[in-house]
Design an enzyme around this catalytic site. Sequence first.
Site, PDB file in Angstrom:
ATOM      1  N   ASN A  22      -1.387 -19.620  33.107  1.00  0.00           N
ATOM      2  CA  ASN A  22      -1.811 -18.447  33.215  1.00  0.00           C
ATOM      3  C   ASN A  22      -1.732 -18.266  34.978  1.00  0.00           C
ATOM      4  OD1 ASN A  22      -3.083 -16.004  33.999  1.00  0.00           O
ATOM      5  ND2 ASN A  22      -4.969 -16.904  33.421  1.00  0.00           N
ATOM      6  N   TRP A  23      -0.573 -17.429  35.293  1.00  0.00           N
ATOM      7  CA  TRP A  23      -0.021 -17.345  36.816  1.00  0.00           C
ATOM      8  C   TRP A  23      -0.971 -16.447  37.386  1.00  0.00           C
ATOM      9  CZ3 TRP A  23       5.843 -16.622  36.797  1.00  0.00           C
ATOM     10  CH2 TRP A  23       6.561 -17.535  36.465  1.00  0.00           C
ATOM     11  N   LYS A  24      -1.725 -15.853  36.672  1.00  0.00           N
ATOM     12  CA  LYS A  24      -2.775 -14.726  37.430  1.00  0.00           C
ATOM     13  C   LYS A  24      -2.074 -13.720  38.262  1.00  0.00           C
ATOM     14  CE  LYS A  24      -6.417 -17.740  36.507  1.00  0.00           C
ATOM     15  NZ  LYS A  24      -7.777 -18.347  36.922  1.00  0.00           N
ATOM     16  N   HIS A 114     -10.122 -13.133  28.862  1.00  0.00           N
ATOM     17  CA  HIS A 114     -10.105 -14.165  30.049  1.00  0.00           C
ATOM     18  C   HIS A 114     -11.368 -13.772  30.964  1.00  0.00           C
ATOM     19  CE1 HIS A 114      -9.483 -16.475  33.743  1.00  0.00           C
ATOM     20  NE2 HIS A 114      -8.772 -17.085  33.283  1.00  0.00           N
ATOM     21  N   GLU A 116     -12.266 -13.665  34.054  1.00  0.00           N
ATOM     22  CA  GLU A 116     -12.082 -12.807  35.325  1.00  0.00           C
ATOM     23  C   GLU A 116     -11.683 -11.298  34.851  1.00  0.00           C
ATOM     24  OE1 GLU A 116      -8.480 -14.835  36.848  1.00  0.00           O
ATOM     25  OE2 GLU A 116      -9.760 -16.671  37.297  1.00  0.00           O
ATOM     26  N   GLU A 184     -12.840 -22.008  28.091  1.00  0.00           N
ATOM     27  CA  GLU A 184     -12.878 -22.325  29.574  1.00  0.00           C
ATOM     28  C   GLU A 184     -14.254 -22.130  30.041  1.00  0.00           C
ATOM     29  OE1 GLU A 184      -8.920 -21.328  31.269  1.00  0.00           O
ATOM     30  OE2 GLU A 184      -9.731 -19.325  30.802  1.00  0.00           O
ATOM     31  N   GLY A 190     -10.817 -22.666  38.373  1.00  0.00           N
ATOM     32  CA  GLY A 190     -10.660 -22.716  39.860  1.00  0.00           C
ATOM     33  C   GLY A 190     -11.452 -23.261  40.772  1.00  0.00           C
ATOM     34  N   SER A 230      -9.557 -26.075  35.485  1.00  0.00           N
ATOM     35  CA  SER A 230      -9.062 -26.963  36.712  1.00  0.00           C
ATOM     36  C   SER A 230      -8.411 -28.193  35.913  1.00  0.00           C
ATOM     37  CB  SER A 230     -10.551 -27.585  37.296  1.00  0.00           C
ATOM     38  OG  SER A 230     -10.975 -26.519  38.070  1.00  0.00           O
ATOM     39  N   GLY A 252      -4.118 -22.488  38.486  1.00  0.00           N
ATOM     40  CA  GLY A 252      -3.576 -22.895  39.826  1.00  0.00           C
ATOM     41  C   GLY A 252      -2.460 -23.783  39.655  1.00  0.00           C
TER      42      GLY A 252
HETATM   43  P1  PGA Z   1      -7.751 -22.877  36.725  1.00  0.00           P
HETATM   44  O1  PGA Z   1      -7.748 -21.589  35.943  1.00  0.00           O
HETATM   45  O2  PGA Z   1      -6.804 -23.937  35.912  1.00  0.00           O
HETATM   46  O3  PGA Z   1      -7.107 -22.706  38.053  1.00  0.00           O
HETATM   47  O4  PGA Z   1      -9.037 -23.503  36.713  1.00  0.00           O
HETATM   48  C1  PGA Z   1      -7.715 -21.567  34.553  1.00  0.00           C
HETATM   49  C2  PGA Z   1      -7.725 -20.162  33.875  1.00  0.00           C
HETATM   50  O5  PGA Z   1      -8.298 -19.227  34.591  1.00  0.00           O
HETATM   51  O6  PGA Z   1      -7.168 -20.073  33.005  1.00  0.00           O
END
Ligand code: PGA
Length: 272
Positions: A22-24, A114, A116, A184, A190, A230, A252
């Site tokens: 997931n590049w966001k 997600h 976010e 998650e 993150g 992470s 990330g």
């Molecule tokens: P992260 O993000 O690997 O940077 O913790 C995971 C995600 O949001 O899917």
Amino acid sequence: MNDSTTMNNAETVTRIPLIAGNWKMNHDHLQAIALVQKLSWTLSDANHDYEKCEVVVFPPFTDIRSVQTLVGADKLSVTLGAQDISKFDSGAYTGEVSGVFLKKLDVKYVLVGHSERRTNHHETDQTVQEKTAAAFRTGLIPIICVGETLEELETQGQSAVPVAQVIAALAGHQKLSDFVIAYEPVWAIGTGKVATPEEAAIVCGKIREAIAAEHGPEIAAATRILYGGSVKANNVAGFLKSPEVDGVLVGGASLDADEFSGIARFQKHIVL
Ligand code: PGA
């Protein structure tokens, strides 16, 4: 044993591991092309077998057409995903993106719910259920993201919230098409804090039990459940050793081709 295999009514179901990046909101379409090219070269140098381990990237919407063109022209085996979907198929919904359009761009998977989106865009369990329905309707495979916050972890334990979110997202559909769950923990996204492989396996197991109770053992046995939060090349193998964990959703670390290909090649780090 690298694939997850579950005995189900004397029938063995094999779930192909899924490594999702997931590049966001990172990378424009030119950077996206460069990253997918480098990722594909690195994996082909390592003789990666995509039939044994699927690799999916989730670029921003504005990059998808460019990545699709590259994948088509160079016959790459990397699969395309999108980070969100509208609950509607077309109409006066400014700024939204229809699953119909994504499907035309050879997108196979779409993230829904997600954390976010749940936090920054106030997406509720109902929104997530409706977006899951939109994915089913338009022929996309939803990756339904669930997870507890630190506060929920402290007050309700680890599995209550993710299990309830899964049940809500899967409720009320006439028929369930293929779907994937990504567990998650919000406190692990993150932050560099990771759930232990044992904790991840317990929650993924509880999610599978809940799916079995609500929708039957066949669907539960066929559903891939990922861990996310992470994940890096140096910790992925711990998660994927458990037969309950069928892949990872990576944020990330998916922005770096070497790191992400190291994650996709997790089978190489598992000492059996
Ligand atoms: P992260 O993000 O690997 O940077 O913790 C995971 C995600 O949001 O899917």
